[in-house]
Write an enzyme that holds these catalytic residues in place. Sequence first.
Site, PDB file in Angstrom:
ATOM      1  N   CYS A 180       0.904  -1.538  -0.308  1.00 41.79           N
ATOM      2  CA  CYS A 180       0.306   0.089   0.127  1.00 41.79           C
ATOM      3  C   CYS A 180       0.917   1.116   0.095  1.00 41.79           C
ATOM      4  CB  CYS A 180      -0.695   0.510   1.863  1.00 41.79           C
ATOM      5  SG  CYS A 180      -2.443  -1.218   1.191  1.00 41.79           S
TER       6      CYS A 180
ATOM      7  N   ARG B  10       4.242  -0.062  -4.688  1.00 42.79           N
ATOM      8  CA  ARG B  10       3.649  -0.893  -3.558  1.00 42.79           C
ATOM      9  C   ARG B  10       2.047  -1.471  -3.530  1.00 42.79           C
ATOM     10  NH1 ARG B  10       6.660   1.830   0.134  1.00 42.79           N
ATOM     11  NH2 ARG B  10       5.555   1.409   2.040  1.00 42.79           N
TER      12      ARG B  10
ATOM     13  N   TRP C  36      -2.693  -2.523  -1.980  1.00 44.12           N
ATOM     14  CA  TRP C  36      -2.370  -4.084  -2.180  1.00 44.12           C
ATOM     15  C   TRP C  36      -2.936  -4.534  -1.046  1.00 44.12           C
ATOM     16  CZ3 TRP C  36      -0.451  -7.868   1.014  1.00 44.12           C
ATOM     17  CH2 TRP C  36       0.068  -9.445   0.473  1.00 44.12           C
TER      18      TRP C  36
ATOM     19  N   ASN D   2      -1.872   2.373   5.643  1.00 44.30           N
ATOM     20  CA  ASN D   2      -0.903   1.597   5.235  1.00 44.30           C
ATOM     21  C   ASN D   2      -0.455   1.061   6.325  1.00 44.30           C
ATOM     22  OD1 ASN D   2       1.094  -0.221   3.978  1.00 44.30           O
ATOM     23  ND2 ASN D   2       2.715   1.180   4.055  1.00 44.30           N
ATOM     24  N   GLY D   3      -0.310  -0.563   5.794  1.00 48.51           N
ATOM     25  CA  GLY D   3      -0.305  -1.655   7.934  1.00 48.51           C
ATOM     26  C   GLY D   3      -1.405  -2.413   7.885  1.00 48.51           C
TER      27      GLY D   3
ATOM     28  N   GLU E 244      17.008 -17.925  -7.615  1.00 48.04           N
ATOM     29  CA  GLU E 244      16.661 -16.371  -8.365  1.00 48.04           C
ATOM     30  C   GLU E 244      16.007 -16.740 -10.390  1.00 48.04           C
ATOM     31  OE1 GLU E 244      15.882 -14.425  -7.361  1.00 48.04           O
ATOM     32  OE2 GLU E 244      16.295 -12.911  -8.886  1.00 48.04           O
TER      33      GLU E 244
ATOM     34  N   LYS F 295      12.175 -15.621 -10.738  1.00 52.62           N
ATOM     35  CA  LYS F 295      12.010 -14.118 -11.827  1.00 52.62           C
ATOM     36  C   LYS F 295      10.692 -14.915 -12.783  1.00 52.62           C
ATOM     37  CE  LYS F 295      13.293 -11.338 -10.600  1.00 52.62           C
ATOM     38  NZ  LYS F 295      14.448 -11.049  -9.035  1.00 52.62           N
TER      39      LYS F 295
ATOM     40  N   GLU G 151       7.573 -14.724 -10.817  1.00 46.44           N
ATOM     41  CA  GLU G 151       6.845 -13.833 -10.458  1.00 46.44           C
ATOM     42  C   GLU G 151       6.120 -12.712 -11.441  1.00 46.44           C
ATOM     43  OE1 GLU G 151       9.030 -11.616  -7.367  1.00 46.44           O
ATOM     44  OE2 GLU G 151      10.520 -11.253  -9.058  1.00 46.44           O
TER      45      GLU G 151
ATOM     46  N   HIS H 233      17.705 -36.668  -6.878  1.00 54.25           N
ATOM     47  CA  HIS H 233      16.729 -36.952  -5.542  1.00 54.25           C
ATOM     48  C   HIS H 233      14.944 -37.092  -5.497  1.00 54.25           C
ATOM     49  CE1 HIS H 233      20.627 -38.485  -4.183  1.00 54.25           C
ATOM     50  NE2 HIS H 233      20.961 -37.159  -4.604  1.00 54.25           N
TER      51      HIS H 233
ATOM     52  N   LYS I  96       5.955  -4.369  -3.890  1.00 55.86           N
ATOM     53  CA  LYS I  96       7.340  -4.272  -4.331  1.00 55.86           C
ATOM     54  C   LYS I  96       7.839  -3.667  -2.871  1.00 55.86           C
ATOM     55  CE  LYS I  96      11.266  -3.305  -5.988  1.00 55.86           C
ATOM     56  NZ  LYS I  96      12.065  -4.213  -6.711  1.00 55.86           N
TER      57      LYS I  96
END
Length: 615
Positions: A2, A27, A75, A101-102, A488, A492, A495, A511, A610
């Site tokens: 947010c 955000r 968000w 925000n929170g 990584e 990428k 997402e 395995h 983000k």
Amino acid sequence: MCGIVGYIGTQPAYDILLQGLRRLEYRGYDSAGVALMKDDGSLNVYKATGKVANLELTASGKDTDGSIGIAHTRWATHGEPTDINAHPHLSQSGDIALVHNGTIENYAVLREALTQHGYTFKSETDTEVLVQLIEYIKEKNHCYLFDAVREALKQVEGAYAIAVIERGNPSRLIAARKSSPLVIGIGEGETFIASDATPIVGFTDKVIYLKDNEIAIVEQGKPLQIKSLNSNKPSSINIQKLQLSVAQLEKGGYDAFMLKEIFEQPNTLTDCIRGRIVDGGSRVVLSGVVENAEKFRYANRIIIVACGTSWHAALIGKRLIQEMCQLPVEVEYASEFRYGCPIITPRDIVVAISQSGETADTLAAIQLAKEKGAFVYGICNVVGASIPRNTDSGTYIHVGPEIGVASTKAFTGQVTVLTLLALCAGQIRGTVSTDTVRKIGRALINMPKTIKEVLKLNEPIKDLSRIFTYSHNFLYLGRGYNYPTALEGALKLKEISYIHAEGYPAAEMKHGPIALIDNEMPTVIIAPSDSLYDKIVSNVQQVKSRGGSVIAIVNKGNDSMNELADYCLQIPEVPECLTPIVSSIPLQLLAYYIAVNKGKDVDRPRNLAKSVTVE
Ligand code: F6R
């Protein structure tokens, strides 16, 4: 998570708030909203589900006058992304508007109590509870908005950054924070409030980072006042100079921020190493390490805490530090560390890695480590963020604002700083030779050129991406330093393209994951000519003999891999510990182009934000 923006001044607030929201959209973009107050004290609120562009459409042609306002990009945490759940939220009378925000953790209890007092709720959000609570207190105590906000915040458990305005009072805005960031920009006759400094850039370079439990009264024509939640005494105001430019916040001709940020890496790594490698490459000076030389000399252990991409960088950091410093290193997800009864002693160094510097779990892990007496070192990108302000010392990666939600240049910056940290601490501990420092130092100095070479793979990777756009699963394999690179690369792809991808240590494939391999499952194998090259060749053979197709990242001149792999991407050779920096870039490009081919919004992937400022 947010983004909030507030403005009070003499200019039309709407345009400033909208521009601010666009800059904060990384955000969260589940919904957006704005509340504007006109000079006569009347309030207009517009909200829309989805991105800020939808809000613009909703508000288009409507009354957007006013030189005071608050705005929000969401968000979703409590309640689905709908117009009703979008901020700003209004109190029962409609007089108080609030953006937040929170997370208000005790919102259910507060909501229940307010319901008993006759309050009804339109949304499912925790935020509406807070704005109703403020109104309830204001009416009960017959007090001013500031006192009501302060009293309400004392009853709230959880995290918040808020901005509040009140109908009929077009010259006052209240803002407060606890565990969620809030920056105040001081202009000429105008004041800005924002979740980070980006909405303020271009208006003023004077900023104040509000501290936890501080509450600000922003009044037009009067000096800013900041107080603590628990005291009437004014807090000291520390104005800092903002070092960001508008150009850094724009796409600069690229189709997406992510692509711009991938291509910026030669420059960002130049900034990252500037002044830190001296004596022709044979000495590394990281001031945070040098100033705390005794801590690094006598440390028993290093624990690195981080999340997501930063956690992948941490895994590379582990190998680097163990190799250069002969010091045991543990890497923990910050979210697991904090609840895992960690054993920390005063001779442990806890290193926290975070691009944003605001990740809630990483912040909480730092807090815990400090309580247990560890020395805490931060590796962050955003200057002035909560993590650098809450650590004992640290290093900025200096790669500039990263706006694409998928982290790219921050990852290579983090690995670079971890390399510098390992070398600098290794020199202090006497565990690394000058020859090794020189070899790696020179390669780092040369890294911007090396990356320019890697970026020449852009077109071949774009072509390659078309072959794999409609694959449903991907496997990424790497060994040693490049096992985290495999993780990584897979992250990428997941997402931004929403293709399922797994990263694995190449030898572990047999395995279990080898059962997945068939002619529909491409495998990306990171195979630089390093100490484990021969072993990884066997892994390539194992995939090929089961009908899988292989994309191999190999060093320039390694033509023998052409015989084995279906597609080879050749990258320049660098010392083994630096291979993740070089080999991660083709993986960033591959993920980017596959997502673009699928028509995805790469800068704003679904469900992501983000900076993850909630647990
Ligand atoms: C992935 C990504 C996230 C972040 C994670 C931690 O591309 O960006 O996985 O790495 O949310 O964020 P920071 O580094 O800001 O603590």
